[in-house]
Scaffold this motif. Structure first.
Motif, PDB file in Angstrom:
ATOM      1  N   UNK A 316     -40.044 -28.887  55.206  1.00  0.00           N
ATOM      2  CA  UNK A 316     -38.713 -29.309  54.740  1.00  0.00           C
ATOM      3  C   UNK A 316     -38.136 -30.362  55.675  1.00  0.00           C
ATOM      4  N   UNK A 317     -38.316 -30.131  56.995  1.00  0.00           N
ATOM      5  CA  UNK A 317     -37.830 -31.120  57.958  1.00  0.00           C
ATOM      6  C   UNK A 317     -38.491 -32.464  57.753  1.00  0.00           C
ATOM      7  N   UNK A 318     -39.805 -32.450  57.463  1.00  0.00           N
ATOM      8  CA  UNK A 318     -40.513 -33.711  57.235  1.00  0.00           C
ATOM      9  C   UNK A 318     -40.044 -34.403  55.954  1.00  0.00           C
ATOM     10  N   UNK A 319     -39.821 -33.607  54.886  1.00  0.00           N
ATOM     11  CA  UNK A 319     -39.330 -34.183  53.625  1.00  0.00           C
ATOM     12  C   UNK A 319     -37.957 -34.814  53.818  1.00  0.00           C
ATOM     13  N   UNK A 355     -27.580 -35.154  56.777  1.00  0.00           N
ATOM     14  CA  UNK A 355     -28.992 -34.937  56.425  1.00  0.00           C
ATOM     15  C   UNK A 355     -29.901 -34.987  57.651  1.00  0.00           C
ATOM     16  N   UNK A 356     -29.601 -35.905  58.583  1.00  0.00           N
ATOM     17  CA  UNK A 356     -30.419 -36.003  59.795  1.00  0.00           C
ATOM     18  C   UNK A 356     -30.296 -34.725  60.633  1.00  0.00           C
ATOM     19  N   UNK A 357     -29.075 -34.221  60.761  1.00  0.00           N
ATOM     20  CA  UNK A 357     -28.863 -32.989  61.523  1.00  0.00           C
ATOM     21  C   UNK A 357     -29.508 -31.794  60.841  1.00  0.00           C
ATOM     22  N   UNK A 358     -29.507 -31.789  59.488  1.00  0.00           N
ATOM     23  CA  UNK A 358     -30.175 -30.719  58.749  1.00  0.00           C
ATOM     24  C   UNK A 358     -31.683 -30.745  59.016  1.00  0.00           C
ATOM     25  N   UNK A 359     -32.263 -31.943  59.058  1.00  0.00           N
ATOM     26  CA  UNK A 359     -33.707 -32.076  59.328  1.00  0.00           C
ATOM     27  C   UNK A 359     -34.029 -31.508  60.712  1.00  0.00           C
ATOM     28  N   UNK A 360     -33.212 -31.853  61.695  1.00  0.00           N
ATOM     29  CA  UNK A 360     -33.439 -31.324  63.054  1.00  0.00           C
ATOM     30  C   UNK A 360     -33.313 -29.799  63.079  1.00  0.00           C
ATOM     31  N   UNK A 361     -32.355 -29.278  62.259  1.00  0.00           N
ATOM     32  CA  UNK A 361     -32.171 -27.823  62.216  1.00  0.00           C
ATOM     33  C   UNK A 361     -33.432 -27.136  61.689  1.00  0.00           C
ATOM     34  N   UNK A 362     -34.032 -27.713  60.630  1.00  0.00           N
ATOM     35  CA  UNK A 362     -35.243 -27.099  60.084  1.00  0.00           C
ATOM     36  C   UNK A 362     -36.392 -27.178  61.076  1.00  0.00           C
ATOM     37  N   UNK A 363     -36.491 -28.252  61.847  1.00  0.00           N
ATOM     38  CA  UNK A 363     -37.549 -28.345  62.879  1.00  0.00           C
ATOM     39  C   UNK A 363     -37.324 -27.294  63.970  1.00  0.00           C
ATOM     40  N   UNK A 364     -36.026 -27.050  64.275  1.00  0.00           N
ATOM     41  CA  UNK A 364     -35.730 -26.017  65.265  1.00  0.00           C
ATOM     42  C   UNK A 364     -36.140 -24.633  64.725  1.00  0.00           C
ATOM     43  N   UNK A 365     -35.831 -24.381  63.428  1.00  0.00           N
ATOM     44  CA  UNK A 365     -36.263 -23.120  62.804  1.00  0.00           C
ATOM     45  C   UNK A 365     -37.780 -22.969  62.922  1.00  0.00           C
ATOM     46  N   UNK A 366     -38.480 -24.044  62.660  1.00  0.00           N
ATOM     47  CA  UNK A 366     -39.950 -23.998  62.710  1.00  0.00           C
ATOM     48  C   UNK A 366     -40.441 -23.665  64.115  1.00  0.00           C
ATOM     49  N   UNK A 367     -39.938 -24.401  65.097  1.00  0.00           N
ATOM     50  CA  UNK A 367     -40.413 -24.176  66.476  1.00  0.00           C
ATOM     51  C   UNK A 367     -40.057 -22.779  66.980  1.00  0.00           C
ATOM     52  N   UNK A 368     -38.837 -22.348  66.655  1.00  0.00           N
ATOM     53  CA  UNK A 368     -38.416 -21.014  67.076  1.00  0.00           C
ATOM     54  C   UNK A 368     -39.290 -19.934  66.409  1.00  0.00           C
TER      55      UNK A 368
END
Length: 553
Positions: A316-319, A355-368
């Protein structure tokens, strides 16, 4: 089987040979067994509620020793004391041992040890010469007696005919008061079964009014019993319901020594039941820990399942990142084409974020989530290893066959923290319950009693010694000490036989046993006690029930 006052009289007769001897040491085994060691013999007292008895053991063998506050007081007061007297009032199941002891200043101190072998009320009480209770095995308060430290000791009440001090006139008066009903007759020293056996041998019914002639016959029978208890021979009755021991001759009984009878018929059963009780108690602790681990493993497995799709957060972050050029406004959701499927998917967003902050949030979810999954998987791997170790331990408890095996395994549970560690006690057990040792055709074999000993005997073995273990099932490690010699086929077969008979497969017939040189066995880093890897091994198939080896242990 009831241990009555007649049998006790015979046992005290044997102890009487040690009158004037000093008491060298006192040991305790479990909660209820005490051993009083004199030069040349050991007098054992059991106040087990189901199996109370006392007898003179042949030799000084005993079970592993334990400590208790009561034992410490007994040792402090009685070690080195002289056995001065023995008293059993009227053949009751209560007796008194009188001891004299000189202090370092030459003063003479008197102590009395009262032993009551009366089922659940069985007890041992130590008093001074004035009958003031100094210490006792069990505190007891009833309407008629108080047994507490500081109180005065009194004998329990007794009722019945005293065959040591009775004449015909007194005997007749006793019967008259009970209307000559046989079931109302009580004789001190007799349990009900022994008395009924005496009635039967005299052709007297158990619940009938007896005649004067039958009364005379019973009186003579009791006199004969009085005479027979002066020797130490007893008579084993192999009854259908329960075997038992008679202090006097009965038709069809097998004659034997008192010590042999008690050791084989009472003591053996007591040891078996106490061994089973201790084993079950320890296993309950282990099973509780196994259940706790299983619940934790199940919980972590569910947690991993709930995080199994964490890769979706990265996608999702990549999309979102790929579509930032056309996403300018803050929205609750957007539709984006999935480049893998070609379909449009809806992505829910945080409307407070760009949208940019949302993308970063999903990457944080992934890493966590990824870090959490890795941590949980690592923890789960360790817990599963520990779970398997505990299961192996449970199997070792199942095949434990002696008190020494049990104490060694108990020591392992203390080492790993499942049982509370008792330092003083554990030192004694390690000294007395080392690895089992066997000798066969000039070669020495060591068998570990627990996983800690398994590691120890392997670690201390020479590189060319042989190591044996039953394949893929819990069991003891066996070391054949080569000593620079080359063992033959029979010596190797005996080592495999020991590994088979000290494994879970000992009752299953044929057992596969792997063996190799100790240099080919190693312990992986972080492995639990007893867990090893090995290579360059050979395998023997052993029938654990057909061992015909003449080995010394």
């Amino acid at each position: 089987m009831a241990y009555n006052g007649l049998l006790l009289y015979k046992a005290l007769g044997e102890l009487g040979k040690f009158r004037g001897y000093s008491l060298r040491q006192i040991y305790q085994s479990g909660k209820n067994n005490f051993y009083f060691r004199f030069q040349g013999g050991t007098f054992q007292i059991s106040v087990n509620p189901r199996y109370p008895f006392a007898f003179m053991r042949k030799g000084n063998d005993r079970e592993p020793s334990t400590d208790s506050p009561f034992l410490k007081i007994l040792r402090g007061k009685l070690n080195g004391a002289i056995l001065a007297g023995i008293n059993q009032p009227a053949l009751d199941r209560v007796f008194e041992l009188r001891f004299h002891k000189r202090t370092p200043f030459g003063e003479l101190e008197d102590y009395r040890l009262f032993v009551e072998l009366i089922g659940p009320a069985s007890n041992i009480v130590l008093t001074d010469g004035e009958l003031k209770i100094l210490s006792l095995h069990k505190k007891r308060i009833t309407e008629k007696r108080t047994l507490l430290a500081g109180s005065r000791y009194t004998f329990p009440e007794k009722e019945g005919i005293d065959i040591l001090n009775i004449n015909w006139e007194e005997f007749l008066k006793y019967l008259e008061k009970r209307n000559f009903i046989s079931s109302e007759i009580k004789v001190l020293g007799f349990d009900r079964r022994s008395l009924e056996a005496l009635f039967s041998s005299l052709a007297i019914g158990n619940n009938q009014r007896i005649s004067l002639d039958e009364a005379k016959m019973l009186y003579e029978g009791l006199k004969a019993v009085r005479k027979s208890i002066e020797n130490t021979r007893v008579y084993y009755m192999n009854a259908e319901e329960k075997p038992w021991i008679s202090a006097f001759y009965l038709p069809g009984a097998k004659e034997m020594e008192l010590s042999t009878a008690i050791d084989e018929l009472i003591e053996a059963k007591r040891k078996k039941e106490e061994f089973k009780a201790v084993k079950n108690t320890i296993q309950r602790h282990l099973n509780k820990e196994i259940k706790r681990l299983q619940k934790l493993i199940d919980k972590l497995t569910e947690e991993i399942s709930s995080l199994a799709d964490y890769e979706k957060y990265r996608k999702i972050g990549q999309l979102l990142t790929a579509n930032l050029y056309r996403l300018k406004e803050k929205k609750e959701s957007i539709w984006i084409e999935d480049w893998e499927s070609g379909e449009k998917i809806q992505i829910k967003l945080d409307p407070r974020l760009t949208p940019s902050e949302n993308a970063k949030m999903f990457f944080r979810y992934y890493n966590r989530s990824k870090r959490k999954v890795l941590a949980v998987e690592n923890r789960l791997k360790k817990l599963k290893s520990l779970f398997e170790y505990y299961l192996d331990l449970r199997e070792l408890f199942e095949i434990a066959s002696s008190s020494e095996d049990l104490e060694a395994l108990k020591g392992e549970l203390e080492e790993i923290g499942i049982l509370k560690k008792k330092h003083a006690k554990r030192r004694k057990i390690h000294a007395s319950s080392g690895p089992k040792s066997f000798t066969f055709r000039g070669f020495r074999y060591l068998v570990g009693r627990n996983n800690i000993q398994n590691d120890q005997i392997r670690r201390e073995a020479a590189a060319d010694d042989l190591w044996f273990h039953a394949r893929n099932i819990p069991g003891a490690h066996v070391i054949l000490k080569a000593g620079g010699k080359r063992p033959g086929d029979e010596e190797i077969k005996f080592g495999a036989f020991l590994a088979a008979t000290h494994s879970k497969g000992k009752l299953s017939g044929k057992v596969e046993v792997d063996y190799t040189n100790v240099k080919n066995v190693w312990k992986p880093k972080g492995a639990h006690p007893g867990m090893v890897l090995y290579k360059n091994y050979q395998t023997l198939v052993i029938d654990s029930g057909e061992g015909d080896f003449h080995a010394e242990s």
